[in-house]
Motif scaffolding. Sequence first.
Motif, PDB file in Angstrom:
ATOM      1  N   ASN A   6      24.043 -40.446 -62.390  1.00 38.51           N
ATOM      2  CA  ASN A   6      22.945 -39.319 -62.339  1.00 38.51           C
ATOM      3  C   ASN A   6      23.579 -38.300 -63.457  1.00 38.51           C
ATOM      4  O   ASN A   6      22.718 -37.169 -63.279  1.00 38.51           O
ATOM      5  CB  ASN A   6      22.504 -38.590 -60.931  1.00 38.51           C
ATOM      6  CG  ASN A   6      21.529 -37.829 -61.058  1.00 38.51           C
ATOM      7  OD1 ASN A   6      20.325 -37.811 -61.643  1.00 38.51           O
ATOM      8  ND2 ASN A   6      21.621 -36.671 -60.167  1.00 38.51           N
ATOM      9  N   ALA A   7      24.487 -38.488 -63.961  1.00 39.27           N
ATOM     10  CA  ALA A   7      25.253 -37.665 -64.925  1.00 39.27           C
ATOM     11  C   ALA A   7      24.788 -37.543 -66.269  1.00 39.27           C
ATOM     12  O   ALA A   7      24.750 -38.949 -67.023  1.00 39.27           O
ATOM     13  CB  ALA A   7      26.693 -37.597 -64.565  1.00 39.27           C
TER      14      ALA A   7
ATOM     15  N   TYR B 230      23.620 -32.726 -63.708  1.00 46.54           N
ATOM     16  CA  TYR B 230      23.031 -33.670 -62.629  1.00 46.54           C
ATOM     17  C   TYR B 230      21.845 -33.530 -62.468  1.00 46.54           C
ATOM     18  O   TYR B 230      21.268 -32.270 -62.099  1.00 46.54           O
ATOM     19  CB  TYR B 230      23.899 -33.855 -61.336  1.00 46.54           C
ATOM     20  CG  TYR B 230      25.227 -34.198 -61.390  1.00 46.54           C
ATOM     21  CD1 TYR B 230      25.776 -35.488 -61.434  1.00 46.54           C
ATOM     22  CD2 TYR B 230      26.152 -33.279 -61.559  1.00 46.54           C
ATOM     23  CE1 TYR B 230      27.103 -35.807 -61.624  1.00 46.54           C
ATOM     24  CE2 TYR B 230      27.550 -33.670 -61.838  1.00 46.54           C
ATOM     25  CZ  TYR B 230      27.977 -34.812 -61.782  1.00 46.54           C
ATOM     26  OH  TYR B 230      29.446 -35.077 -61.723  1.00 46.54           O
TER      27      TYR B 230
END
Length: 417
Positions: free
Chosen positions: A402-403, A247
């Motif tokens: 966000n990964a 992340y």
Amino acid sequence: MINYEHFILDNGLHLLVHEDHSSKMAVSNIIYKVGSRNEIAGKTGLAHYFEHLMFGGSKNVPSFDGALERVGGECNAFTNTDITNYFITLPATNIETAFWLESDRMLQLNLSKKTIETQRKVVIEEFKQRYLNQPYGDAMHLLRKLCYKSHPYQWPTIGAEIADIEGFTEKDIRSFYQQHYAPNNAILVVAGDVDSEDILEMAKKWFGPIPPSGKKAKTIPVECAQQAKRAQTHFADVPTDTLYKAYHVPGRLQEGYLECDLITDILGFGRSSLLEQKLVKNTDVFASCNAYVLGSIDPGLMIFTGKMEKGKTAEEAEKILDEVVQEFIETPISSETLEKVKNQAEAMKTYESIQLMNRAMNLAYYTQLGSPDLYQIEYDKKTKITADQITAAAKKFICEENASVLYYKSNNSESQA
């Protein structure tokens, strides 16, 4: 708090002196503010390559190691995304030898064709041995490229590929040296059984005449915020599947970084961590699992990584990892848990302070961040962070859009069928 005297020479060199008369040893630690973030695509790995070149001798020192060994010293170095760090340990009575050696290679490094080609071969062999021929060795190459699309953090310090190292020209090498290996881009810390005024005079003598670099630093591209989950599956001849999930998080000096650091301390530090207890000890999926943040200057990564038990897949591992992390986000952090991780931080700080070299490195590192006092300021700030602030950071940064996920799979994986 580490005691120090801080001087800045006319050519821009930062000099810090930490007096410790409890032993007869001294250390010299010099940071150049150059790492892989200062490279460009197609010429990656130059910062690390220079770490090797710097031990290839200079105009007045044909053998750096040999000259140091003759006065009872030893040395080493490392390169990361943001800095290159060179350090020497030797008897304090011989500290001026360190000044002679470091100043000579800062001013007039041996960049003969023979040295360039010798070190090129060494670095290429290191690339093959550590990153191409090791199980999972290329994982960070793949993960960084998945996470970053613009910023130079998209390749590891060793470089993006061997072809880049093979392609370095003499002009590339000399230009890189002239820009980055200059006093106005360096921080020198001398620590041990020394006198501040004596060290200042030595610095003026050996480094004072070296001119600063007049070259303007290149603008580093800014990474745009990620908007959607990214995933990549990679097959290789490895024993079992491994999961890497990252992340984007703030850079070292930005708001939210310390909260992210505490998140990974709670989740992944030590045998009593949540990931160890819930995923390794209480499932038959994970053989190991941990979490950490990259403390980079520019926005970095919070990384979760785990190796699977034989026959288990990275995809099913991600599912139960997500469940444990989501439970952590939704459950209030107990005062006991918070106290434990802060005690760990205090213990680590105390442990670091024991070694003279660690103190010198910390003074150099935080000076290049902006001020040597940031070492204590950062620690004080970290100890005041509340459980609610940690939870808020977890909710903000640990989200699927966000990964970036790398499923590093064994060729023997049942899921390949």
